[in-house]
Design a protein around this motif. Sequence first.
Motif, PDB file in Angstrom:
ATOM      1  N   ASP A 241      10.440   5.951 -16.534  1.00 33.88           N
ATOM      2  CA  ASP A 241       9.328   6.697 -16.552  1.00 33.88           C
ATOM      3  C   ASP A 241       8.324   6.277 -15.453  1.00 33.88           C
ATOM      4  O   ASP A 241       6.887   6.483 -15.860  1.00 33.88           O
ATOM      5  N   SER A 242       8.636   6.062 -14.649  1.00 35.52           N
ATOM      6  CA  SER A 242       7.755   5.550 -13.351  1.00 35.52           C
ATOM      7  C   SER A 242       7.009   6.864 -12.817  1.00 35.52           C
ATOM      8  O   SER A 242       7.666   8.021 -12.833  1.00 35.52           O
ATOM      9  N   THR A 243       5.755   6.797 -12.218  1.00 41.09           N
ATOM     10  CA  THR A 243       5.107   7.967 -11.657  1.00 41.09           C
ATOM     11  C   THR A 243       5.724   8.484 -10.414  1.00 41.09           C
ATOM     12  O   THR A 243       5.296   9.437  -9.915  1.00 41.09           O
ATOM     13  N   HIS A 244       6.507   7.361  -9.615  1.00 39.29           N
ATOM     14  CA  HIS A 244       7.100   7.908  -8.451  1.00 39.29           C
ATOM     15  C   HIS A 244       8.348   8.476  -8.337  1.00 39.29           C
ATOM     16  O   HIS A 244       9.268   8.171  -7.231  1.00 39.29           O
ATOM     17  N   VAL A 245       9.007   8.558  -9.333  1.00 38.59           N
ATOM     18  CA  VAL A 245      10.397   8.867  -9.464  1.00 38.59           C
ATOM     19  C   VAL A 245      10.725  10.222  -8.687  1.00 38.59           C
ATOM     20  O   VAL A 245      11.646  10.045  -7.799  1.00 38.59           O
ATOM     21  N   ALA A 246      10.010  11.324  -8.597  1.00 39.97           N
ATOM     22  CA  ALA A 246      10.271  12.102  -7.490  1.00 39.97           C
ATOM     23  C   ALA A 246      10.109  12.100  -5.976  1.00 39.97           C
ATOM     24  O   ALA A 246      11.246  12.465  -5.273  1.00 39.97           O
ATOM     25  N   ILE A 247       9.598  11.055  -5.671  1.00 40.34           N
ATOM     26  CA  ILE A 247       9.440  10.799  -4.493  1.00 40.34           C
ATOM     27  C   ILE A 247      10.250   9.316  -3.922  1.00 40.34           C
ATOM     28  O   ILE A 247      10.282   9.219  -2.561  1.00 40.34           O
ATOM     29  N   ARG A 248      11.028   8.818  -4.975  1.00 39.11           N
ATOM     30  CA  ARG A 248      11.701   7.552  -4.746  1.00 39.11           C
ATOM     31  C   ARG A 248      12.724   7.644  -3.564  1.00 39.11           C
ATOM     32  O   ARG A 248      12.865   6.990  -2.603  1.00 39.11           O
ATOM     33  N   PRO A 249      13.523   9.079  -3.478  1.00 41.77           N
ATOM     34  CA  PRO A 249      14.418   9.116  -2.512  1.00 41.77           C
ATOM     35  C   PRO A 249      13.867   9.015  -1.362  1.00 41.77           C
ATOM     36  O   PRO A 249      14.380   8.466  -0.168  1.00 41.77           O
ATOM     37  N   PHE A 250      12.894   9.718  -1.113  1.00 46.58           N
ATOM     38  CA  PHE A 250      12.200  10.063   0.490  1.00 46.58           C
ATOM     39  C   PHE A 250      11.689   8.290   0.724  1.00 46.58           C
ATOM     40  O   PHE A 250      11.930   8.057   1.972  1.00 46.58           O
TER      41      PHE A 250
ATOM     42  N   LEU B 182      14.631   6.666   2.001  1.00 50.18           N
ATOM     43  CA  LEU B 182      15.146   7.100   3.335  1.00 50.18           C
ATOM     44  C   LEU B 182      13.891   6.556   4.516  1.00 50.18           C
ATOM     45  O   LEU B 182      14.316   6.233   5.520  1.00 50.18           O
ATOM     46  N   GLY B 183      12.715   6.401   4.013  1.00 56.96           N
ATOM     47  CA  GLY B 183      11.836   6.209   4.910  1.00 56.96           C
ATOM     48  C   GLY B 183      12.011   4.575   5.450  1.00 56.96           C
ATOM     49  O   GLY B 183      11.804   4.059   6.362  1.00 56.96           O
ATOM     50  N   LYS B 184      12.342   3.643   4.285  1.00 53.78           N
ATOM     51  CA  LYS B 184      12.337   2.399   4.554  1.00 53.78           C
ATOM     52  C   LYS B 184      13.670   2.260   5.401  1.00 53.78           C
ATOM     53  O   LYS B 184      13.760   1.547   6.052  1.00 53.78           O
ATOM     54  N   PHE B 185      14.691   2.869   5.159  1.00 53.21           N
ATOM     55  CA  PHE B 185      15.968   2.793   5.914  1.00 53.21           C
ATOM     56  C   PHE B 185      15.734   3.412   7.325  1.00 53.21           C
ATOM     57  O   PHE B 185      16.059   2.667   8.336  1.00 53.21           O
ATOM     58  N   ALA B 186      15.040   4.250   7.612  1.00 55.70           N
ATOM     59  CA  ALA B 186      14.555   4.891   8.857  1.00 55.70           C
ATOM     60  C   ALA B 186      13.811   3.812   9.680  1.00 55.70           C
ATOM     61  O   ALA B 186      13.963   3.548  10.783  1.00 55.70           O
ATOM     62  N   GLY B 187      12.919   3.122   9.094  1.00 50.91           N
ATOM     63  CA  GLY B 187      12.009   2.127   9.469  1.00 50.91           C
ATOM     64  C   GLY B 187      12.912   0.840  10.059  1.00 50.91           C
ATOM     65  O   GLY B 187      12.364   0.320  11.053  1.00 50.91           O
ATOM     66  N   SER B 188      13.700   0.311   9.022  1.00 49.93           N
ATOM     67  CA  SER B 188      14.708  -0.642   9.524  1.00 49.93           C
ATOM     68  C   SER B 188      15.329  -0.393  10.721  1.00 49.93           C
ATOM     69  O   SER B 188      15.743  -1.310  11.401  1.00 49.93           O
TER      70      SER B 188
END
Length: 128
Positions: A106-115, A118-124
């Motif tokens: 029930d987190s407020t950021h569930v919809a953007i979690r995949p993005f 992906l952003g963390k992976f791209a930054g790494s």
Amino acid sequence: PTTKETTLFKFVKNDEDELEMVEGGFSGRRKTTIYLLIILPKVLFAIGLLIGSFLYLLFTERNMDVILDAVALVFIIEVDEALYGCFSLPEVRNILEQLPGVDASDSTHVAIRPFLQLGKFAGSVMLV
């Protein structure tokens, strides 16, 4: 859960023999203190360690040194778990392992979690 005053957590076993919290929680003041004095320094330390370790490996001249330095960094990252296993009482570890997990559905950021992932992976990948 956030309560007006910090109260003890009380758990009961449900029909599926799992622990379920029925009452208790931390006050807003205690949560703020935990964030500022525990979580924020740990995150800043992890970010500093990440940046420092990438720079350390980046400027290593020989391939053998890269492997040795990577093993040293893994040791630094894993040493806290080894110390926890060595110095904590088995009873305490057992209690912590039996605590129910945190439901983040029930987190407020569930919809953007995949993005975000992906952003963390791209930054790494860009840092490497």
